[in-house]
Design an enzyme around this catalytic site. Structure first.
Site, PDB file in Angstrom:
ATOM      1  N   SER B 140       0.206  -1.273   0.310  1.00 19.10           N
ATOM      2  CA  SER B 140      -0.188   0.287  -0.133  1.00 19.10           C
ATOM      3  C   SER B 140       0.473   1.428   0.157  1.00 19.10           C
ATOM      4  CB  SER B 140      -0.598   0.001   0.980  1.00 19.10           C
ATOM      5  OG  SER B 140      -1.652   1.457   1.326  1.00 19.10           O
ATOM      6  N   TYR B 153      -2.152  -2.063  10.356  1.00 20.68           N
ATOM      7  CA  TYR B 153      -2.838  -0.951   8.930  1.00 20.68           C
ATOM      8  C   TYR B 153      -1.200  -0.775   8.421  1.00 20.68           C
ATOM      9  CZ  TYR B 153      -4.229  -1.116   3.670  1.00 20.68           C
ATOM     10  OH  TYR B 153      -4.611  -1.443   2.839  1.00 20.68           O
TER      11      TYR B 153
END
Lengths: 249, 264
Positions: B140, B153
């Site tokens: 990401s 995350y």
């Protein structure tokens, strides 16, 4: 006195970040020569000021010859001189190119080429890059590109002129200088702009020239003798966070 | 038909991005397994056309072993593995429980480890003189720069980036390419949940005004779609990308290319 007995050369050192570095180096015991484009500058009395346009190769050569006459070696070079033009590629003229690339890119190159032979196999070069060399500031095309040049040259010098000459770059974020204040003054709501900008800094303040100077002092000193070829970002955490922060909409 | 004759497995294959990848692979001629916790996936869509469903919890070693045993029996090889399964806990580390932290790593990191580990023999079996195997992880842009309140995350995605490079080094000599896609803001249930989340709307903002504001921050003036991601996954999966390995491919509409914007 981390820099006792050392000679440091700082370009663009008459104000802002450069002046902050000059003051820190003087406090650490170094002999400091500062150069800038103006004929004279208001610098601390311990600092010697010389007029120099770093973009002018002949002027740089002449300046270095003059230095050799009085100093056998240069221990520390800080390439801080820089200019910015706030335009995108389409708006930028050839003159803008000459000005921005001349000072930021050619100037840094000129100084490194002239000073490395004077470092006599031991020295620290500190280039002032920018966070804008890694991520783009809008409407600053030539400036962003010139700082990326500085980053690339930093690595090249570290690789080519190690092991005894070290070369690193400091990448400042938003530092409290006249330039930052002018940016806020131009905003439609200067106070809102300032609040918003602060909220994007995890340390909740802007940088000061001293913040950059303390990193420069470390890079100039022997404490950093294993650090070379690297880019050190000093930005209060700004570029560690995404430019998209929904809490600020 | 770039993927004719190839076998692919996509974890999170019934999720927002996963479905787009599975259907793109099918269009390109691949035999595709859509591995997910449920047939409906996170979108809750009843569409049995989207890949051959394979029930899989990527954090369970038994589940993963069983899944690849089935692939071995049915196909005998696997050309493409896409690790798209992932979860997101929207909290700072102070608010994150150990259970939530462990669950984040179990799915995003351990899941990627387990599926890759058990897929490797099948990926090697797919490698020929003319064709490489392709393993595609999901990192990401949050693995590079942080979004506030997404600590676990961000950490899992940083781990996936490092694992991607490590696997590329270890398995490149066997003809297996390993890359990671690093999406920015993509229109998925995960993003909508982020829009609806606490503290995301700013002062008095609606979801619509927030969505527009998010679009405006992007140089491309929009956030991405699962199709945008599938387009890049498809290229990385195909033999056109035969020299691409060990890289982190950021696909974010230019978002992370820019410095924070001053409000002028």
């Amino acid at each position: 006195m981390k820099l006792a007995g050392k000679l440091a050369l700082i370009t663009g050192g008459s104000r802002g970040i450069g002046l902050g570095i000059a003051e820190a180096f003087v406090a650490a015991g170094a002999e400091v020569i500062v150069c800038g484009r103006a004929a004279a500058a208001d610098v601390p009395h311990q600092v010697r000021y010389q007029q120099l346009d770093v973009a002018n190769t002949t002027a740089v050569t002449g300046f270095i010859e003059h230095c050799i006459g009085r100093h056998r070696r240069i221990d520390i070079l800080v390439n801080n001189a820089g200019v910015q033009v706030e335009k995108n590629v389409i708006e930028s003229t050839d003159d803008d190119w000459d000005q921005v690339m001349g000072v930021n890119a050619r100037g840094t190159f000129n100084m490194c080429r002239a000073v490395i032979p004077l470092m006599e196999n031991k020295g620290s070069i500190i280039n002032i890059g920018s966070i804008s060399g890694a991520v783009a500031d809008p409407g600053m095309a030539l400036y962003n590109a010139s700082k990326a040049f500085v980053h690339g040259l930093t690595r090249s010098i570290a690789v080519d002129h190690g092991p005894h000459i070290r070369c690193n770059a400091i990448c400042p974020g938003w530092i409290e200088t006249g330039m930052l204040e002018a940016g806020f003054a131009a905003a439609s709501d200067p106070e809102a702009a300032r609040r918003d900008a602060l909220a994007r800094h995890p340390v909740r303040r802007f940088g000061k020239p001293e913040d950059v100077a303390s990193m420069a002092l470390w890079l100039a000193s022997d404490e950093s003798s294993f650090a070379t070829g690297q880019l050190f970002t000093i930005d209060g955490g700004m570029t560690a966070s995404s430019p998209l922060n929904p809490a600020l909409f | 038909m770039k993927l004719q004759g190839k076998t692919a497995l996509v974890t999170g294959g019934r999720g927002g991005i996963g479905r787009a990848i599975v259907s793109r692979f099918q269009q390109e001629g691949a035999y595709v397994y859509a591995a997910d916790l449920s047939e409906q996936g996170s979108l809750g869509i009843e569409n049995q056309e989207c890949g051959h469903f394979l029930k899989l919890d990527v954090s369970s070693e038994e589940n993963v072993k069983a899944a690849f045993t089935r692939v071995t029996e049915e196909q005998g090889k696997l050309d493409i593995l896409v690790n798209a399964a992932g979860i997101e806990i929207e909290k700072t580390i102070e608010d994150t429980t150990l259970e939530e932290w462990n669950r984040s790593f179990a799915v995003n990191v351990t899941g990627t480890f387990l599926t890759s580990k058990y897929a490797l023999p099948l990926l090697r079996a797919a490698v020929t003189e003319k064709s490489t195997a392709s393993l595609i992880n999901f990192g990401s842009y949050d693995g590079f720069i942080a979004d506030p309140g997404l600590a676990a995350y961000c950490a899992t995605k940083g781990a996936v980036h490092a694992l991607t490079r490590a696997m590329a080094c270890d398995h490149g000599p066997q003809g297996i390419r390993v890359n990671a896609i690093c999406p920015g803001y993509i229109d998925t249930p995960m993003l909508q949940s982020f829009f609806e989340g606490e503290g995301s709307g700013g002062e008095g903002g609606t979801i619509e005004s927030l969505q527009q504001a998010v679009r405006d921050v992007h140089p491309m003036r929009n956030y991405g779609t699962p199709t945008d991601i599938a387009n890049l996954v498809n290229w990385l999966a195909s033999d056109e990308a035969r020299y691409a390995s060990g890289q982190l491919w950021v696909l974010d509409g230019g978002l992370s290319a820019q410095v924070q914007q001053m409000k002028l």
